[in-house]
Structure formats: C-alpha cells, structure tokens
Write a protein that holds these residues in place. Structure first.
Motif, PDB file in Angstrom:
ATOM      1  N   MET A 172     -16.048  67.482  65.108  1.00  0.00           N
ATOM      2  CA  MET A 172     -17.033  66.381  65.389  1.00  0.00           C
ATOM      3  C   MET A 172     -18.223  66.171  64.605  1.00  0.00           C
ATOM      4  N   GLY A 173     -18.779  67.179  64.197  1.00  0.00           N
ATOM      5  CA  GLY A 173     -19.902  67.378  63.303  1.00  0.00           C
ATOM      6  C   GLY A 173     -19.735  66.893  61.854  1.00  0.00           C
ATOM      7  N   TYR A 174     -18.262  67.208  61.348  1.00  0.00           N
ATOM      8  CA  TYR A 174     -18.023  66.818  60.114  1.00  0.00           C
ATOM      9  C   TYR A 174     -17.837  65.132  60.190  1.00  0.00           C
ATOM     10  N   LEU A 175     -17.314  64.612  61.205  1.00  0.00           N
ATOM     11  CA  LEU A 175     -17.276  63.151  61.522  1.00  0.00           C
ATOM     12  C   LEU A 175     -18.465  62.327  61.404  1.00  0.00           C
ATOM     13  N   ALA A 176     -19.352  62.938  62.162  1.00  0.00           N
ATOM     14  CA  ALA A 176     -20.805  62.403  62.214  1.00  0.00           C
ATOM     15  C   ALA A 176     -21.434  62.239  60.910  1.00  0.00           C
ATOM     16  N   GLU A 177     -21.414  63.360  60.108  1.00  0.00           N
ATOM     17  CA  GLU A 177     -21.944  63.392  58.822  1.00  0.00           C
ATOM     18  C   GLU A 177     -21.226  62.159  57.834  1.00  0.00           C
ATOM     19  N   ALA A 178     -19.779  62.340  58.155  1.00  0.00           N
ATOM     20  CA  ALA A 178     -18.923  61.246  56.953  1.00  0.00           C
ATOM     21  C   ALA A 178     -19.306  59.934  57.422  1.00  0.00           C
ATOM     22  N   ALA A 179     -19.582  59.592  58.710  1.00  0.00           N
ATOM     23  CA  ALA A 179     -20.182  58.298  59.256  1.00  0.00           C
ATOM     24  C   ALA A 179     -21.291  57.924  58.536  1.00  0.00           C
ATOM     25  N   TRP A 180     -22.168  58.854  58.557  1.00  0.00           N
ATOM     26  CA  TRP A 180     -23.569  58.467  58.008  1.00  0.00           C
ATOM     27  C   TRP A 180     -23.571  58.333  56.307  1.00  0.00           C
ATOM     28  N   ASP A 181     -22.731  59.238  55.909  1.00  0.00           N
ATOM     29  CA  ASP A 181     -22.339  59.019  54.502  1.00  0.00           C
ATOM     30  C   ASP A 181     -21.749  57.628  53.883  1.00  0.00           C
TER      31      ASP A 181
ATOM     32  N   PRO B  55     -15.371  60.859  52.806  1.00  0.00           N
ATOM     33  CA  PRO B  55     -15.438  60.415  54.419  1.00  0.00           C
ATOM     34  C   PRO B  55     -14.384  59.424  54.686  1.00  0.00           C
ATOM     35  N   ILE B  56     -13.989  58.967  53.804  1.00  0.00           N
ATOM     36  CA  ILE B  56     -12.850  57.836  54.169  1.00  0.00           C
ATOM     37  C   ILE B  56     -11.663  58.515  54.779  1.00  0.00           C
ATOM     38  N   GLY B  57     -11.137  58.162  55.860  1.00  0.00           N
ATOM     39  CA  GLY B  57     -10.074  58.548  56.207  1.00  0.00           C
ATOM     40  C   GLY B  57     -10.012  60.117  56.871  1.00  0.00           C
ATOM     41  N   LEU B  58     -11.440  60.590  56.986  1.00  0.00           N
ATOM     42  CA  LEU B  58     -11.550  61.945  57.418  1.00  0.00           C
ATOM     43  C   LEU B  58     -11.005  62.241  58.768  1.00  0.00           C
TER      44      LEU B  58
ATOM     45  N   ASN C 207     -13.430  76.970  55.394  1.00  0.00           N
ATOM     46  CA  ASN C 207     -13.877  76.536  54.136  1.00  0.00           C
ATOM     47  C   ASN C 207     -12.933  75.546  53.264  1.00  0.00           C
ATOM     48  N   ALA C 208     -11.680  75.758  53.338  1.00  0.00           N
ATOM     49  CA  ALA C 208     -10.600  75.148  52.823  1.00  0.00           C
ATOM     50  C   ALA C 208     -10.624  73.682  53.376  1.00  0.00           C
ATOM     51  N   VAL C 209     -10.788  73.452  54.638  1.00  0.00           N
ATOM     52  CA  VAL C 209     -10.803  72.178  55.133  1.00  0.00           C
ATOM     53  C   VAL C 209     -12.012  71.534  55.002  1.00  0.00           C
ATOM     54  N   ASP C 210     -13.141  72.087  54.992  1.00  0.00           N
ATOM     55  CA  ASP C 210     -14.388  71.511  54.280  1.00  0.00           C
ATOM     56  C   ASP C 210     -14.242  70.966  52.904  1.00  0.00           C
ATOM     57  N   ASP C 211     -13.987  71.839  51.882  1.00  0.00           N
ATOM     58  CA  ASP C 211     -14.150  71.463  50.648  1.00  0.00           C
ATOM     59  C   ASP C 211     -12.921  70.428  50.272  1.00  0.00           C
ATOM     60  N   CYS C 212     -11.597  70.565  50.804  1.00  0.00           N
ATOM     61  CA  CYS C 212     -10.818  69.633  50.467  1.00  0.00           C
ATOM     62  C   CYS C 212     -10.544  68.257  51.253  1.00  0.00           C
ATOM     63  N   TYR C 213     -11.117  68.423  52.216  1.00  0.00           N
ATOM     64  CA  TYR C 213     -11.085  67.132  53.268  1.00  0.00           C
ATOM     65  C   TYR C 213     -12.454  66.531  53.131  1.00  0.00           C
ATOM     66  N   CYS C 214     -13.544  67.137  53.124  1.00  0.00           N
ATOM     67  CA  CYS C 214     -15.013  66.626  53.293  1.00  0.00           C
ATOM     68  C   CYS C 214     -15.745  66.500  51.905  1.00  0.00           C
ATOM     69  N   GLU C 215     -15.702  67.611  51.098  1.00  0.00           N
ATOM     70  CA  GLU C 215     -16.770  67.865  49.866  1.00  0.00           C
ATOM     71  C   GLU C 215     -16.079  67.892  48.626  1.00  0.00           C
ATOM     72  N   ASP C 216     -16.337  69.041  48.151  1.00  0.00           N
ATOM     73  CA  ASP C 216     -16.342  69.196  46.482  1.00  0.00           C
ATOM     74  C   ASP C 216     -14.806  69.135  46.078  1.00  0.00           C
ATOM     75  N   LEU C 217     -13.910  69.534  46.560  1.00  0.00           N
ATOM     76  CA  LEU C 217     -12.622  69.585  46.010  1.00  0.00           C
ATOM     77  C   LEU C 217     -11.479  68.433  46.179  1.00  0.00           C
ATOM     78  N   GLY C 218     -12.153  67.098  46.296  1.00  0.00           N
ATOM     79  CA  GLY C 218     -11.543  65.923  46.629  1.00  0.00           C
ATOM     80  C   GLY C 218     -11.569  65.468  47.666  1.00  0.00           C
ATOM     81  N   GLY C 219     -12.631  65.901  48.517  1.00  0.00           N
ATOM     82  CA  GLY C 219     -12.945  65.512  49.948  1.00  0.00           C
ATOM     83  C   GLY C 219     -13.436  64.093  49.857  1.00  0.00           C
TER      84      GLY C 219
END
Length: 474
Positions: A310-319, A242-245, A228-240
């Motif tokens: 890999m799923g994180y990256l696919a969602e980020a690419a669409w975003d 898609p750029i450079g993910l 969850n730390a990786v998801d929040d800090c790299y991808c979403e709510d807490l500074g995440g």
C-alpha cells in the motif's frame, strides 16, 4: 514452537544496571508496592565463560520513572538453547549521538515467568524479602568502534554493533546467491555486481545474531532479496514504473497470500507465479518461510507485506501526478513503505514465537511502527546522493523538507537527521515502557530482537560503500 528464553543480543533498549534495578525493587517491596512477577521473581542466569557485552543506555535514558510504573526497564540476556558455537554476542548502545560511550553492564537476570504462553507472567505478586544489593559494577569493556571505512553522518543517533560472524556471513552469501541463480533465476548476468554489492550475508547476520541455524538466517535473507526484487523491478531502478503498479503488486502478493479459486482457474494462477523474477522470488521465499514459521507468524508477515505494498502505491500515485506531499504526509507514507516486514519476523528467525495476542497489543504495534519508521529514514539519509544521481526526482525526506519548508539542501538533510533521532528515541522509550509493563520472556526477547535489527540495519547502510555515499555538507 517453544520459547527458548531471552537471547544474548546487543540492544539499543534502555537498560538498568544491576545495582539500580535491585535498589528499585527493594524500595518497591519495602513500601508495599505490587511488583510485576517477571521483575520480582528475577534470578541470576549462569553463563558460559567469555567476554560479555553490556546492554542499554545511560542513567535515565528512556526510562519511565513516574509513579504509575516505578520500575526500570532493563531487558534480560542469556544464552538461548541451540545457539551455535561462535554466534556473536551483541554489544552495547551508545550514550549520545555519534560519540560512543559505555553503558552499564547487564545484570544477567531473566524473569521467572510461565512455562508457556499466556498471561500468567503478567500477574502481580509481592516479594517476601527484598533482594540483596549487588556489588558496584566492574569496569566496562570498550564499545566496538565503527569500521574504519564506515560512512559517518554527523549528529545521527545510532548504536555500534560487533562485526558479524564472518563464517556465517560467507555461508549465507554463498547460499543466497545459489538460491537466486539456481532456484529462481532472479537476475541476468549483468546484474551480478549489484547483487554481490548488496552484501546480503553481512546484512542478515548483523540483524539476526541470535538465529539458531544458518537456515533461520536464510529465511530472512530470501525474503529480503525478494522484497528488493519487487521494489526494483516493479517500482524503481530496474524497469519499475508507477504505471500499472497496482496490478503487478496484486498478482505478486498472491505468491504470499495464495489465491483460492475454481478448479478451472487455479492452475493458471499457479503458473503465473513463475512468470517473472519478482513473483518467483516471492513464491520461493514464502515457501521456505512457512516451513519455519507458525501460522500466526506467517499471517502477521502477510499483513505487513500488504502494508508495504500500500505504501508503494501511495508513492507511485504521487509520482504519477508530480505531487510533493506535505512532510507529515510523506512520513505517513513511509510508515507503510518501510522496513517493517523485516523486524516483524525477528522471532521466526530467532526460533521462537511472540504470541499473536501480545504482538497485537497497541504498545507493541507502536514499537514496531517506530522501529520501521526510524530504520526507513536511515535509508533516506544514506541513499540521498544515490537517488539524486538517478533519473527523475526520487522522493525522500530531505527532498520533501527542502520543498515544503523552503530549506536549503543542507538544512533539509540536517533536519531529516533530527527527525530520525526523534523517532529513534521514541522507539527506545516505547520499548522500555512496554518491557517494564509486560516482562514476559517472549516479549522481552522480541523487543531486544527488534532493537538489534534496527542497529544491524544501520550498520549495513553505514558500511555498504558499494551502494551508498554521503553528501558533502560538512
């Protein structure tokens, strides 16, 4: 590590009652059918006095009754060695969505399989004498109701679980917060409320009631918090972002799957694992995990985490491109960006091992994929209003359905419920078929553990009113 045998878990898997199981086995033996050893050599297991909880679904639910199998798919229960006093024994599944109905009692049988791992438990033998028919099952205890303040999604197919052991919940909660603050400096002071509101202790105890020790629970808790730390800090709510993910995820993944470089550059990489909270949490959680896991279990987890990334990256690419995927494309992404790494470690947390060759079987891979998919759509449903209130457009199944199938918000949400229900029933049917086809003790226990995790995951979402609320569609 040794296989302690089946565990006394609540299960959402279809189970046959004692009388039905005995009659099927008797019919098979009487007609000369070959009976799988794990079913034919069944024997009763003495249990400690105390309340028992039934396991399974009503007659015919998810059972394979065709000529190709001919056997019910009940899963055994019994007390594993080393289970601490006070560990809650599970409860049963519901018969239909929302309305809780009792299921038949567990027959209390386990297969008399091989003492070690391998294929001996898959051999076919004949029973010399048909089993005696047991008496009719006694009256069943009431199913545990949903907590009074639980979030109830009308029409959703789910199974109640007993309240997690409060002693274990408190201990895991204290230890995980100490780890986050003192060992890895995971979050600043102003994130403390969100950390406490996650209710990690209740989550992990609900999902792993057969964990033999608190430390086994802590292995799962640390990995959950790290993910969850990786998801929040790299991808979403807490500074995440898609750029450079991709670069951030790759470097974080090396905390799970270590770099092997030259003497000049290896120390620089090792130091980088302390550079930010996500990498610190991955590094520490994985160090604890490999102490209890076998090499095969650790490699399995790394593989599933690569799937997740890999799923994180696919969602980020669409975003990044403002692309709303087709519904089937979204579900494809969600098979990778989902909860699968959590139930895949159920044997490590339970203190035993599902052998690698059995884990790799296509039928087991299907079970794990469906479990992760159903559990992740649960997250889409319970986090729907939370994500609508967040900046930007969060992609979830109701949002994609509304866009791609021109549905109203309500109709899209209700269709997402149907998608979840279909995935759950497919998961249960696939589990039942595999249990009947491969009645090896470690397989049966693992299947039950995955089902328990699915139910515990729903319980946590349903009861976490700090994080979640429901749309006003009813």
């Amino acid at each position: 590590m040794p296989d302690p045998g089946p565990s006394p878990l609540q299960s959402s898997l279809p189970g046959a009652a004692a009388s039905f199981t005995a009659r099927v086995l008797a019919d098979a033996a009487a007609h000369g059918f070959a009976v799988p050893q794990g079913l034919a050599e069944a024997r009763p297991v003495p249990t400690e006095p105390g309340p028992e909880a039934p396991a399974g679904l009503p007659d015919g639910a998810g059972l394979s009754t065709g000529a190709s199998s001919g056997f019910p798919s009940g899963l055994p229960t019994g007390a594993p060695a080393g289970l601490p006093t006070g560990t809650p024994v599970g409860a049963a599944a519901v018969a239909t969505p929302v309305v809780v109905a009792p299921s038949r009692p567990d027959p209390g049988w386990v297969p008399r399989g091989p003492s070690g791992f391998g294929t001996a438990g898959l051999s076919l033998v004949r029973r010399a004498e048909p089993p005696a028919l047991p008496a009719e099952p006694p009256a069943l205890p009431a199913e545990p109701p949903a907590p009074a303040d639980a979030l109830i999604i009308p029409g959703l197919y789910w199974h109640p679980v007993p309240e997690p052991d409060p002693v274990r919940v408190e201990e895991v909660s204290l230890r995980i917060k100490s780890w986050a603050l003192d060992e890895i400096q995971l979050y600043p002071d102003d994130w403390e409320g969100d950390f406490d509101g996650f209710h990690v202790g209740r989550y992990m105890v609900a999902c792993h009631p057969d964990a033999p020790t608190i430390e086994h629970l802590m292995v799962a808790a640390r990995l959950m918090v790290a993910e969850n730390a990786v998801d929040d800090c790299y991808c979403e709510d807490l500074g995440g972002s898609p750029i450079g993910l991709g670069g951030r995820l790759l470097l974080a993944h090396t905390a799970l799957d270590p770099l092997h470089s030259t003497a000049e550059y290896q120390p620089v990489w090792a130091e980088s694992l302390h550079a930010d909270a996500p990498r610190r949490s991955y590094r520490s959680a994985m160090e604890y995990f490999v102490r209890l896991a076998t090499p095969s279990q650790a490699d399995r987890f790394r593989h599933d985490m690569a799937r997740l990334h890999m799923g994180y990256l696919a969602e980020a690419a669409w975003d990044e491109t403002n692309h709303v995927p087709e519904v089937w494309e979204y579900l494809t992404m969600r098979q990778f960006n989902n909860f699968r790494p959590c139930p895949t470690i159920t044997d490590t947390v339970g203190g035993y091992e599902l052998p690698a060759d059995l884990h790799a079987q296509p039928a087991m891979q299907r079970v794990l994929a469906l479990a992760g998919n159903a559990s992740t759509i649960v997250n889409d449903l319970y986090s729907y209003t939370k994500e609508l209130a967040s900046p930007g457009q969060h992609m979830n199944l109701p949002v994609v359905l509304a866009d791609r199938e021109s549905l109203s918000e309500k109709d899209a949400y209700l269709k997402a419920v149907e998608v979840h229900n279909d995935l759950m029933r497919d998961f249960e049917a696939a589990s039942a078929e595999l249990a009947a086809a491969c009645p090896v003790p470690s397989v049966l226990r693992f299947l039950k553990g995955v089902a328990v995790w699915v139910d515990g995951n729903h319980y946590w979402h349903q009861t976490n009113t700090y994080r979640y609320s429901l749309p006003d569609f009813w």
